[in-house]
Motif scaffolding. Structure first.
Motif, PDB file in Angstrom:
ATOM      1  N   TYR A 268      36.959  37.409  45.515  1.00 37.78           N
ATOM      2  CA  TYR A 268      38.114  37.956  45.284  1.00 37.78           C
ATOM      3  C   TYR A 268      39.332  36.916  45.453  1.00 37.78           C
TER       4      TYR A 268
ATOM      5  N   GLU B  76      42.530  41.241  39.072  1.00 38.98           N
ATOM      6  CA  GLU B  76      42.085  40.118  38.168  1.00 38.98           C
ATOM      7  C   GLU B  76      42.665  40.598  36.920  1.00 38.98           C
ATOM      8  N   TYR B  77      42.141  42.447  36.440  1.00 41.85           N
ATOM      9  CA  TYR B  77      42.649  42.689  35.438  1.00 41.85           C
ATOM     10  C   TYR B  77      43.347  42.132  34.803  1.00 41.85           C
TER      11      TYR B  77
ATOM     12  N   ASP C 105      32.485  50.999  45.436  1.00 36.24           N
ATOM     13  CA  ASP C 105      32.051  50.167  46.938  1.00 36.24           C
ATOM     14  C   ASP C 105      32.566  51.120  47.899  1.00 36.24           C
TER      15      ASP C 105
ATOM     16  N   LYS D 223      41.185  43.593  42.717  1.00 32.62           N
ATOM     17  CA  LYS D 223      40.568  43.818  41.400  1.00 32.62           C
ATOM     18  C   LYS D 223      41.838  44.102  40.231  1.00 32.62           C
ATOM     19  N   LYS D 224      42.765  44.834  40.971  1.00 34.16           N
ATOM     20  CA  LYS D 224      43.689  45.601  39.048  1.00 34.16           C
ATOM     21  C   LYS D 224      44.125  44.031  39.274  1.00 34.16           C
TER      22      LYS D 224
ATOM     23  N   GLU E 278      40.344  46.142  46.341  1.00 33.20           N
ATOM     24  CA  GLU E 278      40.241  47.379  45.187  1.00 33.20           C
ATOM     25  C   GLU E 278      42.081  46.419  44.107  1.00 33.20           C
TER      26      GLU E 278
END
Length: 286
Positions: A22, A139-140, A231, A136-137, A133
């Motif tokens: 990440y 990455e989006y 997760d 991840k956001k 978490e």
């Protein structure tokens, strides 16, 4: 497009593989074993050796990240032009977050920047799960201000529940009396604790024996687990067989297999060998 980096500390308990996956940058910490200084980045001491030393009576200590260390860690990312979102260790357990907040403020002024340090009110993989978490956001494609908002909202959903094998380490930390610990150990009473909304460690139950303690962790998870978040993590302080057993119980109950990681030195020195913790995202904190 803004360059955004997420930073945190060793207390997040994330493995190198997860940090790399990440692109999370962590600040390492210092700890001492019998007066010998170690750094989480350079030490060659294994978790088994560390907890073995504790069982054998070694004196272990930690130190919070001070202001200068926080500035030294953050400044290269300012110099490289990053928007930095720092997700820090609970202010209810350490002064580390406050030092990062102050460091961020001073560096923002120096570089005319607007970066943020967030108090996760989390510890160990609870802190790490929040970081993941948010990553991840990112990455989006979520924008910086929305990431900050998301992190501030998500932290209330991060659950940490755990049990200890021997209460003498809480006595050393001044969290319970020696008499209470002696009675509990003699009667084989195992406390169940969690990290509350103030980021502090709070007892939420007591059971007789280790197996009932593991079962109770799963029962607590059933109260508020959000199955949209797959997760789930278990941290263990040199009690891998119990961690595997707990992972099986969680998988049978919820259909997800937790990732098992060794409990980081910085956290484990306060709770001791035999600590086992369960982390997940819920509708709220249990």
């Amino acid at each position: 497009m803004e360059k955004i980096i997420i930073t945190t500390e060793e207390t997040c308990n994330l493995s190198k593989e997860l940090l790399d996956k990440y692109n999370i940058k962590k600040c390492d910490v210092t700890f001492w074993v019998d007066g010998v200084e170690h750094n989480s980045k350079t030490t060659d001491m294994t978790p088994q050796e560390f907890y073995g030393n504790m069982r054998n009576g070694s004196d272990v200590k930690t130190s919070q990240v001070n202001l200068q260390e926080a500035k030294d860690f953050l400044e290269p990312y300012f110099q490289q032009g990053y928007r930095i979102l720092h997700i820090g260790f609970s202010s209810g357990l350490s002064g580390t977050y406050n030092n990062f907040k102050l460091a961020m403020s001073e560096l923002n002024k120096k570089y005319n920047a607007h970066n943020v340090a967030i108090d996760s009110l989390c510890a160990s993989i609870g802190q790490g799960l929040l970081v993941i978490e948010v990553a991840k956001k990112l990455e989006y494609g979520m924008e910086y201000d929305k990431l900050v908002e998301y992190a501030e909202n998500m932290k209330w959903n991060i659950n940490h529940i755990f049990t200890l094998d021997d209460l003498k380490y809480l006595v050393k930390g001044g969290r319970i009396s020696k008499t209470s610990a002696t009675i509990a150990n003699v009667l084989n009473i195992k406390p169940v604790l969690h990290t509350d909304n103030n980021g502090k460690l709070v007892s939420i139950g007591k059971v007789f024996g280790r197996q009932l303690a593991l079962k109770n962790l799963v029962e607590k998870m059933a109260i508020n687990y959000n199955p949209q978040f797959k997760d789930v993590f278990i941290c263990e302080a040199d009690c891998n067989s119990d961690a595997i057993k707990l992972a099986g119980m969680v998988e049978k109950r919820f259909g997800v297999r937790p990732t098992i990681l060794p409990l980081t030195y910085f956290i484990g020195c306060h709770s001791g060998p035999g600590t086992i913790s369960l982390f997940y995202v819920g509708d709220k904190r249990v």
